[in-house]
Design a protein around this motif. Structure first.
Motif, PDB file in Angstrom:
ATOM      1  N   VAL A 103       0.838  -1.203   0.000  1.00  0.00           N
ATOM      2  CA  VAL A 103       0.000   0.000   0.000  1.00  0.00           C
ATOM      3  C   VAL A 103       0.870   1.249   0.000  1.00  0.00           C
ATOM      4  N   SER A 104       1.972   1.237   0.755  1.00  0.00           N
ATOM      5  CA  SER A 104       2.881   2.379   0.760  1.00  0.00           C
ATOM      6  C   SER A 104       3.464   2.609  -0.629  1.00  0.00           C
ATOM      7  N   HIS A 105       3.860   1.520  -1.294  1.00  0.00           N
ATOM      8  CA  HIS A 105       4.392   1.643  -2.652  1.00  0.00           C
ATOM      9  C   HIS A 105       3.334   2.194  -3.604  1.00  0.00           C
ATOM     10  N   THR A 134       0.838   4.088  -2.906  1.00  0.00           N
ATOM     11  CA  THR A 134       0.594   5.502  -2.598  1.00  0.00           C
ATOM     12  C   THR A 134       1.658   6.390  -3.239  1.00  0.00           C
ATOM     13  N   LYS A 135       2.939   5.988  -3.105  1.00  0.00           N
ATOM     14  CA  LYS A 135       4.022   6.779  -3.693  1.00  0.00           C
ATOM     15  C   LYS A 135       3.961   6.765  -5.213  1.00  0.00           C
ATOM     16  N   ALA A 187       1.287   6.287  -7.166  1.00  0.00           N
ATOM     17  CA  ALA A 187       0.147   7.078  -7.634  1.00  0.00           C
ATOM     18  C   ALA A 187       0.453   8.570  -7.555  1.00  0.00           C
ATOM     19  N   ALA A 188       1.114   9.003  -6.457  1.00  0.00           N
ATOM     20  CA  ALA A 188       1.434  10.427  -6.310  1.00  0.00           C
ATOM     21  C   ALA A 188       2.408  10.880  -7.400  1.00  0.00           C
ATOM     22  N   ARG A 219      -5.659  13.271 -10.306  1.00  0.00           N
ATOM     23  CA  ARG A 219      -5.627  13.103  -8.847  1.00  0.00           C
ATOM     24  C   ARG A 219      -6.729  12.166  -8.382  1.00  0.00           C
ATOM     25  N   ALA A 260      -5.618   8.650  -9.115  1.00  0.00           N
ATOM     26  CA  ALA A 260      -4.558   8.279  -8.184  1.00  0.00           C
ATOM     27  C   ALA A 260      -5.148   7.834  -6.851  1.00  0.00           C
ATOM     28  N   ALA A 261      -6.166   8.583  -6.361  1.00  0.00           N
ATOM     29  CA  ALA A 261      -6.807   8.225  -5.096  1.00  0.00           C
ATOM     30  C   ALA A 261      -7.547   6.892  -5.213  1.00  0.00           C
ATOM     31  N   VAL A 319      -5.030   4.028  -4.952  1.00  0.00           N
ATOM     32  CA  VAL A 319      -4.576   3.765  -3.583  1.00  0.00           C
ATOM     33  C   VAL A 319      -5.662   3.027  -2.803  1.00  0.00           C
ATOM     34  N   ALA A 367      -5.437  -0.709  -1.030  1.00  0.00           N
ATOM     35  CA  ALA A 367      -5.710  -0.944   0.387  1.00  0.00           C
ATOM     36  C   ALA A 367      -6.743  -2.054   0.583  1.00  0.00           C
TER      37      ALA A 367
END
Length: 1020
Positions: free
Chosen positions: A716-718, A720-721, A723-724, A734, A737-738, A741, A745
């Motif tokens: 999930v951390s990967h 998030t980064k 997508a940003a 945006r 991207a959300a 993520v 999750a």
């Protein structure tokens, strides 16, 4: 630093077929009277290595330190007890197997003369009285072999030999210079030798044996004679002889060098051109004709750049071996010194690209001297004795050398057109042979092709060459497809189909499998569908080459466009396309199609519905895409490439009627991209678009949801980064991207839902064990590993039974359980299994029940080896010493056992056996280790490298399958046959070859079935 190339291989220095009958020579020209023996000669004292300081040797002299150690043995082999052959060098250490009627055996008189005349520190044999007497006896015998017409014989019916005479002129011209400078040898003998060289020069410049049709097929032999005469001209001071010499040099340039630039030894023969002709010509000694020699070598170097292909990762050169007519399997060299002592580097800048650098040579030579005799020289003494090449002495006697500075070498590499140049299309045709060659560079690849008829050369090597597509090269990756020439004697239809390793199309006819690369295809050339002269084609024009072998049901078209495009037509017939890929261990392989899947370097894999294969190495991809293939198979060949630093992984495409494929090489950060319109995590559509980010990677590629993650939080951390980052670059909105993520999750990627547990921590090769699978959401689990006989798959939790591959060596093996969950995501669990010897200490076994397992465990060095009916069969009876080595296994003490069954015997002395304590895989039995071999009459010999047979035992004749067992315990070697509890032969070697070494099976003029190999260490 690159490894130093062994000098004593290839070219004319390969020993010819053994002579079985003496020649009836024509009467010799008058020489000194002492051609008949005059009693025993004093022996030359053996060298005391403790008196030698390697610091006394120049760099060139270092390479003859083993010769110094062998000199007494060589000199003392000069026959002094027979009036018939008094002075004959009997050592069998050069031109192995030849007899007194072969003048080439005597070429080591140069070695004797060098050490007798060399007033150098570290040479205790300078003007040694015993050495002088033996040298004079050898020279008198040599002079007695010369024919009245000036020629020398080579045996086997070659009474007036071009080779023996040519190389006598080259070597003995140098010897005369040494003898003149020393001035202490019998003056009459030196005068007789001078006269002999004059007669030899006259014969060589006039005889049709040199200048007729046969001579034109052996450029290296003609070159050797001319080089020798170039040194002798000043001595003779004969205007008429000089004039004839200059005419013949012009003839040599016209006849012996093909229009494409290669030196004709039959036709293309890379090793003869590089290691003999180019070496010899570097010693040219006549300034008046030097321009001709420089011109010839410059033309050859221009040709060479298209056939010696630089690999920047290995810092060596792949060789276009497919078109080589005379040396099988020479496909790579870490270094290629051009000319004796790399002397061409001082004349032709391109030649500096191939050799070691000045800095490397200085470092090696300093280390050689510093290490001392026992480390630097002693291990080389026995191998050198087995092959005392006098050309090494010639090179030292030349004294000059040239090695470029590292910056000069880099600059020279940058000038090579395949590596550093602009796109090109080169068509080259050779009028004498009718062969044609096409070399082309495009932004996406470099390719080499050859066409024409086989040209009959020496020893029946007429069918070595392979035509059509030869290689595919990339300046960054090196050679990625390399068709081999004939790795074994015989046409494809007479050998196992997988022994053919050319890049070509195969089909089955009534007489067996044919391959167009062997069947001499004839090309026609087109541009935009119209016939064209290939010599007029522009550098980037899409040249089309159509070709088919005579009578072949298959035709082919190759178009050199942005991609290499290949089309194969076979009517309604079945065929296969073979593409020998050259892969690195770390390459990633991906099948393309509806269900992309990975494959492994060195493993066999079949894809029934694939439409392509991508090979990626460090972000650069070789893409092969096809239509019309019914199935694609990748299989590893045991044939060695790049000195074992690459794997030959053969791609076979099976098809009916028609196949098209194209190849290109591109920078691609994500080979085999997930190109679906939406991003999926497992089988769930996230609803997020899946565009490319401009580097060849899609959003799904960058998300990496199909990979193994340490934890769900890490994934999930990967996500998030990622997508940003994609939102900042404008690849994703945006909002998307959300959404990405949130989908990450909700997924179960990275969750630990499954446990894989082995039933035992250690296993014996060949045994079965169980993997217990427990957990939830399990749809399917596959257990795999490099040590397993095969993958095992099961549905849901439970037990999965797997078997350790029989040929696996002891050590740790990583086993993987890959679980496909109900959600479409995967989980990967790994564990270690220790492979251990069995209760009898067996560390390696092979019952040859699996051809794939044997191919992974053995390297067939030469001969024709196949797994057939549960045995390992070597079926070529034409030579002695065919061998296959167990990969990665070395033993010192222990035992080796193998079943032996003789099938076909070419001679009564044929044999089958085992090599042990072999220094490196592929070493011949005279080079290293011991060979223990069984003959059909029941005798067993133990052969020690550098010494010969050290023990023999007799026994009952072999009438069917039996067992040969070799036991090693320090200096003691014992051999057992069958069920006899007593050894057939036992020996304790007073000077043993110690330490661990490789195990090889070997045959001598016999077709042998081997079975049930067992290697145990230490001895139980």
């Amino acid at each position: 630093m690159r490894s130093k190339r062994s000098h004593a291989h290839g070219g004319r220095r390969i020993a010819s077929v053994a002579v079985t009958a003496a020649l009836a020579l024509t009467p010799a020209a008058p020489a000194t009277a002492a051609t008949v023996g005059s009693g025993p000669l004093p022996e030359v004292a053996a060298l005391d290595p403790s008196t030698i300081d390697l610091a006394d040797f120049t760099g060139l002299e270092q390479q003859i330190a083993p010769y110094l150690a062998n000199l007494a043995r060589l000199a003392n082999s000069v026959n002094d007890d027979s009036a018939t052959n008094y002075g004959y060098i009997t050592c069998n250490c050069w031109r192995t197997g030849q007899g007194p009627s072969d003048a080439r055996v005597m070429e080591n008189v140069l070695t004797l003369a060098y050490f007798y005349t060399a007033d150098r520190p570290g040479n205790p044999y300078h003007r040694d009285a015993a050495l002088r007497l033996r040298l004079e006896a050898a020279l008198r015998f040599l002079l007695g072999t010369q024919n009245a017409d000036g020629s020398f014989p080579q045996g086997g019916g070659d009474v007036h030999s071009r080779a023996a005479t040519g190389f006598a002129l080259e070597l003995y011209a140098i010897m005369l210079e040494l003898l003149d400078a020393d001035g202490t040898l019998d003056p009459a003998l030196v005068s007789d030798l001078t006269g002999a060289m004059r007669r030899a020069s006259t014969w060589f410049l006039e005889d049709p044996e040199v200048w007729g049709p046969r001579g034109s097929q052996f450029a290296n032999q003609v070159a050797g004679g001319l080089v020798g005469i170039s040194r002798l001209l000043r001595r003779f001071d004969d205007a008429a002889l000089r004039a004839r010499f200059e005419q013949r040099l012009a003839d040599h340039e016209r006849i012996s060098q093909g229009e494409p630039g290669f030196f004709r030894d039959g036709t293309v023969a890379h090793r003869y051109s590089l290691e003999v002709e180019a070496e010899d010509l570097a010693g040219w000694a006549d300034p008046a004709t030097r321009a001709t020699i420089d011109r010839m070598q410059t033309r050859y170097m221009d040709w060479a750049q298209y056939n010696l292909l630089y690999d920047q990762r290995l810092d060596g050169y792949f060789i276009n071996t497919a078109i080589d007519s005379r040396h099988r399997g020479w496909n790579y060299a870490s270094e290629l010194p051009i000319g004796s002592n790399n002397l061409w580097g001082g004349v032709i800048p391109q030649a500096r690209a191939y050799s070691a650098t000045r800095e490397e040579m200085e470092e090696r030579r300093t280390a050689f001297a510093a290490a001392g005799w026992q480390t630097s020289v002693a291990p080389l003494v026995a191998p050198t004795w087995a092959y005392l090449d006098p050309s090494i002495i010639r090179d030292v006697a030349l004294r000059e050398e040239y090695y470029p500075a590292a910056a000069e070498r880099r600059a020279a590499i940058g000038t090579l057109r395949p590596y550093g140049g602009a796109p090109y299309t080169e068509h080259r045709a050779d009028a004498a042979t009718g062969q044609q060659f096409v070399f082309a560079k495009r932004p996406g690849y470099v390719v080499g092709m050859g066409f024409g008829k086989h040209v009959n050369t020496q020893y029946g090597f007429w069918d070595n060459q392979r035509f059509g597509l030869n290689y595919l090269y990339d300046p960054k990756l090196g050679v990625v497809v390399q068709g081999q020439n004939a790795p074994q004697i015989g046409a494809p239809r007479t050998r196992p189909v997988d022994a053919e390793l050319s890049w070509g199309t195969g089909w089955t006819a009534a007489d067996g499998v044919h391959v167009d690369a062997y069947d001499q295809p004839v090309p026609t050339f087109f541009r935009d569908g119209s016939p064209v002269d290939p010599a007029t084609v522009g550098d980037l024009d899409p040249l089309e080459i159509r070709y088919a072998a005579a009578g072949s049901p298959v035709s082919k078209s190759v178009t050199l466009g942005d991609r290499l495009q290949v089309r194969v037509e076979a009517g309604s017939g079945q065929f296969f396309e073979r593409i020998p890929l050259v892969l690195e261990k770390g390459d990633t392989l991906l099948w393309l199609g509806d269900s992309p899947a990975t494959a492994q370097v060195g493993a066999r894999a079949t894809a029934e519905s694939a439409t392509g294969l991508v090979v990626n190495r460090d972000g650069r991809s070789v893409e092969i895409r096809w239509t019309g293939a019914a199935a694609a198979t990748l299989w590893p060949s045991a044939f060695p490439v790049a000195d074992g630093n690459r794997t030959l992984q053969v791609l076979d495409l099976k098809a009916t009627g028609r196949l098209t494929y194209d190849v290109r090489i591109v920078d691609d950060a994500c080979p085999g991209s997930d190109e679906r319109a939406q991003v999926f995590i497992g089988d769930r559509d996230t609803g997020v678009a899946n565009p490319d980010d401009g580097t060849g990677c899609t959003v799904a590629d960058l998300l990496r949801a199909g990979e193994q993650w340490e934890s769900h939080a890490a994934f999930v951390s990967h996500a998030t980064k990622t997508a940003a980052t994609l939102a900042r670059k404008g690849v994703l909105s945006r909002r998307d991207a959300a959404r990405l993520v949130a989908a990450a999750a909700r997924s179960d990627v990275g969750r630990d839902l499954v446990t894989a547990t082995p039933s035992q921590a250690s296993v014996v090769a060949g045994q079965e064990f169980t993997v217990r699978i427990s957990g939830r959401s399990i749809a399917e689990v596959t257990v795999s590993g490099p040590c397993l006989a095969g993958d095992a798959t099961a549905s849901g939790p439970g037990e999965v039974k797997v078997t350790i591959r029989e040929t696996t060596l002891p050590g740790s093996c990583r086993v993987t359980a890959e679980t496909l969950r109900d959600t479409g995501t995967t989980e990967i669990d790994t564990f270690e299994v220790e492979i251990v010897p069995d209760a009898q200490g067996v560390v390696f076994r092979d019952s040859f029940s699996s051809a794939e397992a044997t191919s992974q465990a053995w390297s067939a060095i030469d001969g024709v080896w196949t797994v057939t009916g549960g045995v390992y069969r070597q079926q070529d009876t034409t030579r002695t010493g065919w061998k296959s080595a167990v990969d990665d296994l070395k033993i010192a003490d222990g035992s080796v056992e193998v079943g032996v069954d003789f099938r076909t015997l070419a001679t009564s002395s044929a044999f089958g056996g085992i090599q042990v304590r072999t220094a490196k895989p592929g070493d011949a039995y005279p080079q290293s280790g011991y060979m223990v071999y069984l003959r059909p009459n029941g005798s067993v010999d133990i052969f020690r490298a550098g010494t010969g047979v050290i023990a023999t035992g007799a026994g009952t004749a072999v009438t069917g399958p039996t067992t040969l067992r070799v036991e090693l315990r320090g200096a003691e070697i014992r051999a057992f046959v069958g069920t006899d509890p007593a050894p057939r032969v036992t020996v304790t070697d007073p000077n043993p070859i110690n330490g661990p070494g490789y195990v090889q099976l070997v045959t001598g003029r016999a077709a042998v079935d081997f079975d049930n190999v067992r290697v145990a260490a230490p001895l139980p």
